[in-house]
Design an enzyme around this catalytic site. Structure first.
Site, mmCIF file in Angstrom:
data_model
loop_
_atom_site.group_PDB
_atom_site.id
_atom_site.type_symbol
_atom_site.label_atom_id
_atom_site.label_comp_id
_atom_site.label_asym_id
_atom_site.label_seq_id
_atom_site.Cartn_x
_atom_site.Cartn_y
_atom_site.Cartn_z
ATOM 1 N N SER A 179 0.848 -1.186 0.000
ATOM 2 C CA SER A 179 0.000 0.000 0.000
ATOM 3 C C SER A 179 0.885 1.237 0.000
ATOM 4 O O SER A 179 2.055 1.184 0.401
ATOM 5 C CB SER A 179 -0.890 0.009 1.247
ATOM 6 O OG SER A 179 -1.524 1.267 1.430
ATOM 7 N N TYR A 192 -2.170 -0.131 10.228
ATOM 8 C CA TYR A 192 -2.078 -0.583 8.831
ATOM 9 C C TYR A 192 -0.697 -0.275 8.261
ATOM 10 O O TYR A 192 -0.077 -1.122 7.605
ATOM 11 C CB TYR A 192 -3.172 0.092 8.016
ATOM 12 C CG TYR A 192 -3.330 -0.424 6.611
ATOM 13 C CD1 TYR A 192 -3.798 -1.707 6.372
ATOM 14 C CD2 TYR A 192 -3.034 0.385 5.513
ATOM 15 C CE1 TYR A 192 -3.965 -2.182 5.073
ATOM 16 C CE2 TYR A 192 -3.199 -0.072 4.218
ATOM 17 C CZ TYR A 192 -3.661 -1.362 4.004
ATOM 18 O OH TYR A 192 -3.825 -1.831 2.711
#
Length: 337
Positions: A179, A192
């Site tokens: 990501s 995250y």
């Protein structure tokens, strides 16, 4: 010649050493073994984790049409996503029960793959399974961090270690879905980011080790694809508020939490609405003679920013957030407490 006389022996050695290293790096890049483009997947298998929905689901469908034997790892093999894959794909696609946090599931999947390999073996493993959530660090518990890391990082490590011998035997590919939050330290994405930054460190180390065996390692870095994958966990501000203890309720007032929740929800809705560009990048990483080390997948207007961001000095990278209206509202609301 006059310039060289002014240099000490140690400086000359340093220049020569630096030049030699530079030339070796260039030679290594130029000599990377070029393999032919894989026109179809006949005789090759690919394992994909996280095929219940999102990127993994779409990739499994696509590779099936290209003739690959697809082992589609699903958390819920009896669920709607897995069953639609099974119905709408060829007999080359096989659903596996695969919870990447379970040693038993991973070992069982390994046995099934080994027993059903086509003639050219396991060509690629796509580590796609992942979860996402958002919260400020002080709204999170150690269990929140542990669960995120167990799926997004340790799940990939567990799967990779199990299947690497098969991929090494075929001189194939290892692909990791990361990501932009692996390097972009955004508000509310602490857990995250930790999991994805760890994942990239693992993939980078693996790439160096696997180069000796002819195995290519690629990292996929999607931007805002929340709508395309449904990976982002939507919640109500009240859910966050009731989870906080009294100390944190005093620090983070309910009005700010409602503002943060609305901002995050609206941001997700502004992202890509389909997964095509990510799936195309995955396919390139699997089939190209020269796959990229990293695939950054953001809008054209955001590309320059995200390309440059990892190279900014820390004080400039942090200063970027001062330009955000949301960051300034947060500072004003919390400072007034």
């Amino acid at each position: 010649m006059l310039v060289s006389l002014d240099l000490s022996i140690s400086e000359i050695i340093g220049i020569i050493s630096t030049s030699a290293v530079f030339l070796l790096v260039i030679a290594n890049l130029v000599s990377r073994r070029r393999r032919g483009q894989i026109q179809d997947g006949s005789g090759r298998a690919v394992l994909i984790t996280g095929c219940d929905s999102g990127f993994g689901h779409h990739l499994a469908r696509h590779l099936d049409t290209q003739g690959f034997v697809v082992f589609a790892g699903c958390l819920f093999p009896e669920g709607a996503g897995a069953q639609s894959l099974s119905r709408e794909s060829s007999s080359n696609l096989k659903i596996l029960k695969l919870d990447v946090t379970s040693d038993d599931d991973v070992q069982q999947a390994k046995r099934i793959v080994q027993d059903n390999l086509p003639e050219k073996g396991l060509w690629a493993v796509v580590n796609n399974a992942g979860i996402s959530d958002w919260a400020e660090i002080e709204w999170s518990t150690i269990e929140d961090f542990r669960h995120m890391v167990d799926v997004n990082l340790f799940g990939c490590i567990r799967t990779s270690i199990a299947f690497l011998p098969m991929v090494r035997a075929s001189k194939g590919r290892m692909v990791y879905v990361s990501s932009i939050f692996a390097f972009f330290s955004c508000l509310n994405m602490g857990a995250y980011s930790v999991s994805k930054r760890g994942l990239e460190a693992f993939a980078d180390c693996l790439r160096v080790e696997m180069a000796s065996f002819g195995v290519e390692v690629s990292i996929i870095q999607p931007g805002n694809f929340g709508q395309a994958t449904n990976i982002v966990r939507m919640k109500m501000a009240q859910d966050i508020w009731t989870k906080l203890d009294e100390e944190h309720k005093q620090m983070f007032n309910q009005s700010y939490i409602e503002l943060a929740n609305d901002y995050f929800t609206s941001t997700c809705k502004a992202g890509f609405k389909n997964a095509d560009s990510v799936v195309d990048a995955m396919v390139h990483a699997i089939t190209s003679p020269r796959p990229k080390y990293r695939y950054l997948l953001v809008s054209t207007t955001d590309m320059f920013f995200f390309k440059a961001f990892p190279y900014l000095p820390t004080f400039l990278a942090d200063a970027v957030f001062s330009l955000s209206p949301m960051y300034n509202k947060r500072k004003a609301m919390l400072y007034s407490q």
